[in-house]
Scaffold this motif. Structure first.
Motif: not given
Length: 370
Positions: A151, A154, A160-164, A339, A345, A347-348, A365
């Protein structure tokens, strides 16, 4: 006098607690599993008598839950005793069952199959070194630890960052994983996306070990040395399928400057907000991890301005059987563009849109400066 009484009372109290500790320590040394086998044998014997005395109440089918419990809780050496007791009960019951030959054969085959399965379960848990459901809980905890390490923490305002991570065929263990570390200063982020050889559960054990090791290295060694040290670590393991691919990002959250190193992994992509387009960063590439001793991994640098983003992904996102790799990359970048434009999101979205579907592990990511 009061003092003396108090002293004697205190001494008696400490002696009682000492006695309790001795008794507790003696019971603590007992192995609870020693009582499971006698209990199961007694239950089997009681069931055998019940089948003869009150067959309308006690059925031979009661042997199935006892066999399941035996397979879960007994080690193979003790399980053989329970299986022998079960065989005796069934052997005595069969000639006097009073049922048709076809039904009797069906019951005997079913009992033999469950006995064999209970033995397989016991042998499997003996290899792991656990009994009951503790092994399952242990692996679930390790899996959850991988998710926690992957994960992205923060990030400060403006980022901003997202991973999947999606594993093959819906398995809960994946050969792909992400490790991330935000330095205590809060201005520097390091991220590594790793793809271990194999997929799904087969690669899960190596993924568990490697994610812990690389998670400890991230932030503990200079960014320029991360992949080199990771390569040395894999070489020391001497796994038969010991290679892995990885991409490592070192990002300054104050200035937006970044550097990327690649170890045999699909090239990262950079999104330029001003032009609304992605560019593949294929300038810095080194060999696979765990293959070539003393390897070096060149780094490619750049800068993210407001609206720009970086995307790293595993080969399961872009590769598919009977499909060209370039076509897969173009398709992924198209999904990523849509996206970004709709503030989704990234990554997702790219993982779920992968053409490989559930045939391969997928991980991605994305980090964006907003």
């Amino acid at each position: 006098m009061a003092a003396g009484m108090s002293l004697r009372f205190s001494s008696s109290e400490s002696g009682g607690s000492g006695t309790r500790r001795v008794v507790a320590s003696r019971f603590a040394g007992l192995d609870p599993s020693r009582f499971i086998l006698p209990a199961l044998v007694i239950l089997l014997a009681a069931m055998g008598f019940g089948v003869f005395l009150v067959p309308e109440i006690v059925s031979i089918a009661f042997v199935f839950p006892l066999l399941v419990v035996a397979g879960l809780l007994l080690e193979p050496r003790r399980l053989y005793v329970a299986l022998a007791a079960c065989a005796v009960v069934v052997g005595v019951w069969a000639p006097n069952s009073g049922i048709s030959v076809s039904r009797l054969l069906g019951a005997l085959v079913s009992i033999a199959a469950v006995m064999w399965l209970s033995l397989l379960v016991a042998r499997s848990r003996a290899q792991v070194g656990t009994r009951g459901l503790s092994g399952d809980r242990m692996f679930a905890e390790l899996r959850d630890r991988i998710v926690t390490v992957g994960q992205v923490p923060d990030l400060p305002a403006g980022w901003a960052a997202t991973s999947c991570i999606l594993s093959a065929h819906g398995d809960r263990f994946s050969g792909d994983f992400v490790v991330a570390h935000l330095h205590p200063c809060g201005r520097r982020l390091e991220v590594a996306l790793v793809d271990v050889s194999g997929k799904g559960t087969r690669a899960g054990t190596r993924s568990l070990l490697l994610s812990g090791a690389l998670g400890a290295l991230l932030g503990a060694v200079p960014a320029a040395d991360f992949l080199r040290v990771a390569n040395d670590y894999l070489l020391r393991q001497r796994w038969e399928e010991g290679f892995a691919t990885a991409v490592h990002i070192d990002l300054d959250l104050g200035t937006g400057e970044y550097s990327v190193a690649n170890a045999g992994h699909p090239a990262p992509a950079r999104y330029t907000g001003g032009r609304a387009r992605w560019t593949v960063l294929d300038g810095a590439r080194g060999p696979l991890l765990g293959v070539v001793p003393g390897s070096t991994f060149p780094r490619q640098s750049g800068r993210l301005d407001r609206g720009d983003a970086l995307l790293v992904y595993s080969d399961g996102v872009v590769e598919a059987r009977d499909r060209d790799l370039t076509d897969g990359i173009d398709r992924m970048l198209g999904v990523a563009t849509m996206s970004v434009l709709r503030e989704g999101d990234v990554a997702r979205d790219v993982c779920e849109a992968a053409r490989s579907g559930e045939d391969d592990d997928r991980a991605a990511l994305a980090v964006r400066r907003v």
